[in-house]
Design an enzyme around this catalytic site. Structure first.
Site, PDB file in Angstrom:
ATOM      1  CG  ASP A 224     -25.000  45.108  -2.970  1.00  0.00           C
ATOM      2  OD1 ASP A 224     -23.970  45.804  -3.028  1.00  0.00           O
ATOM      3  OD2 ASP A 224     -25.011  43.880  -3.225  1.00  0.00           O
ATOM      4  CB  ILE A 225     -27.580  41.874  -6.555  1.00  0.00           C
ATOM      5  CG1 ILE A 225     -28.531  40.835  -7.106  1.00  0.00           C
ATOM      6  CG2 ILE A 225     -26.154  41.376  -6.526  1.00  0.00           C
ATOM      7  CD1 ILE A 225     -28.355  40.577  -8.592  1.00  0.00           C
TER       8      ILE A 225
ATOM      9  CG  ASN B 100     -15.327  48.449  -0.486  1.00  0.00           C
ATOM     10  OD1 ASN B 100     -14.952  48.757   0.645  1.00  0.00           O
ATOM     11  ND2 ASN B 100     -16.352  47.649  -0.701  1.00  0.00           N
TER      12      ASN B 100
ATOM     13  CG  HIS C 167     -19.807  51.125  -5.927  1.00  0.00           C
ATOM     14  ND1 HIS C 167     -18.835  50.766  -6.851  1.00  0.00           N
ATOM     15  CD2 HIS C 167     -19.708  50.229  -4.918  1.00  0.00           C
ATOM     16  CE1 HIS C 167     -18.198  49.690  -6.413  1.00  0.00           C
ATOM     17  NE2 HIS C 167     -18.706  49.354  -5.231  1.00  0.00           N
ATOM     18  CG  LEU C 168     -21.365  56.326  -0.394  1.00  0.00           C
ATOM     19  CD1 LEU C 168     -20.048  56.077   0.329  1.00  0.00           C
ATOM     20  CD2 LEU C 168     -21.796  57.787  -0.213  1.00  0.00           C
ATOM     21  CG  HIS C 169     -20.862  49.647  -0.454  1.00  0.00           C
ATOM     22  ND1 HIS C 169     -21.380  48.410  -0.766  1.00  0.00           N
ATOM     23  CD2 HIS C 169     -19.709  49.765  -1.169  1.00  0.00           C
ATOM     24  CE1 HIS C 169     -20.577  47.787  -1.621  1.00  0.00           C
ATOM     25  NE2 HIS C 169     -19.547  48.592  -1.880  1.00  0.00           N
TER      26      HIS C 169
ATOM     27  N   GLY D 198     -11.114  46.083  -1.464  1.00  0.00           N
ATOM     28  CA  GLY D 198     -12.202  45.137  -1.707  1.00  0.00           C
ATOM     29  C   GLY D 198     -13.132  45.542  -2.829  1.00  0.00           C
ATOM     30  CD  GLN D 199     -13.393  50.061  -7.077  1.00  0.00           C
ATOM     31  OE1 GLN D 199     -12.254  50.477  -6.818  1.00  0.00           O
ATOM     32  NE2 GLN D 199     -14.226  50.721  -7.851  1.00  0.00           N
TER      33      GLN D 199
HETATM   34  P1  5GP Z   1     -17.581  46.601  -4.291  1.00  0.00           P
HETATM   35  O1  5GP Z   1     -17.164  45.226  -3.820  1.00  0.00           O
HETATM   36  O2  5GP Z   1     -17.024  46.880  -5.664  1.00  0.00           O
HETATM   37  O3  5GP Z   1     -17.335  47.704  -3.320  1.00  0.00           O
HETATM   38  O4  5GP Z   1     -19.157  46.547  -4.404  1.00  0.00           O
HETATM   39  C1  5GP Z   1     -19.828  46.056  -5.527  1.00  0.00           C
HETATM   40  C2  5GP Z   1     -21.208  45.690  -5.064  1.00  0.00           C
HETATM   41  O5  5GP Z   1     -22.008  45.491  -6.222  1.00  0.00           O
HETATM   42  C3  5GP Z   1     -21.281  44.417  -4.236  1.00  0.00           C
HETATM   43  O6  5GP Z   1     -21.808  44.715  -2.949  1.00  0.00           O
HETATM   44  C4  5GP Z   1     -22.181  43.510  -5.056  1.00  0.00           C
HETATM   45  O7  5GP Z   1     -23.050  42.738  -4.258  1.00  0.00           O
HETATM   46  C5  5GP Z   1     -22.933  44.500  -5.925  1.00  0.00           C
HETATM   47  N1  5GP Z   1     -23.365  43.927  -7.178  1.00  0.00           N
HETATM   48  C6  5GP Z   1     -22.638  43.142  -8.024  1.00  0.00           C
HETATM   49  N2  5GP Z   1     -23.371  42.805  -9.095  1.00  0.00           N
HETATM   50  C7  5GP Z   1     -24.587  43.421  -8.928  1.00  0.00           C
HETATM   51  C8  5GP Z   1     -25.764  43.434  -9.729  1.00  0.00           C
HETATM   52  O8  5GP Z   1     -25.853  42.851 -10.804  1.00  0.00           O
HETATM   53  N3  5GP Z   1     -26.815  44.167  -9.240  1.00  0.00           N
HETATM   54  C9  5GP Z   1     -26.749  44.844  -8.053  1.00  0.00           C
HETATM   55  N4  5GP Z   1     -27.842  45.513  -7.670  1.00  0.00           N
HETATM   56  N5  5GP Z   1     -25.645  44.835  -7.284  1.00  0.00           N
HETATM   57  C10 5GP Z   1     -24.576  44.124  -7.722  1.00  0.00           C
END
Ligand code: 5GP
Ligand code: ZN
Length: 112
Positions: A30-31, A85, A98-100, A91-92
């Site tokens: 994750d970034i 999420n 995607h699975l964190h 919180g998506q």
């Molecule tokens: P969500 O909030 O949809 O469950 O998770 C999306 C995740 O994607 C977040 O944790 C966010 O930090 C990550 N993310 C968003 N943009 C990028 C990116 O450009 N590269 C990477 N590696 N992760 C990203």
């Protein structure tokens, strides 16, 4: 899907820090990591969220890959958290399933 961030990572248009890949999945860091290990495991096929997942094999592989990576990075015994999420209240923010996988610190409950 052309305008999807994670599809661009799957296609190679954007190059994330990949930690695992097979025929159906890609996993990358994750970034904005929320823990010392924060990996996102995504299906290569565009699926918007958990509501749209109708493939039990794929779901199982997402979960088994998370457990395998936790083991590989040394967190199987100390513990870790996995999170899907889904949509706004979940919180998506990226609408590609995607699975964190989060590990390396003590998680709190309830989550924020
Ligand atoms: P969500 O909030 O949809 O469950 O998770 C999306 C995740 O994607 C977040 O944790 C966010 O930090 C990550 N993310 C968003 N943009 C990028 C990116 O450009 N590269 C990477 N590696 N992760 C990203
Ligand atoms: Zn996508």
């Amino acid at each position: 899907m052309t305008d999807c961030l994670f599809c661009k990572m799957v296609s190679g248009e954007i190059k994330p820090d990949v930690v695992f890949e097979d025929d159906r999945l890609l996993a990358f860091r994750d970034i904005h990591p929320q823990a010392p290990l924060h990996v996102l495991i995504v299906p290569k096929l565009h699926i918007a969220n958990l509501n749209e997942l109708d493939d039990a094999d794929l779901g199982g592989r997402l979960l088994q890959t998370a457990a395998g990576l936790a083991e590989q990075f040394g967190y199987a015994e100390s513990g870790y958290r996995t999170v899907f999420n889904c949509n706004n209240d979940g919180g998506q923010t990226v609408h590609h399933l995607h699975l964190h996988l989060l590990a390396g610190r003590r998680m709190v409950w309830p989550p924020g």
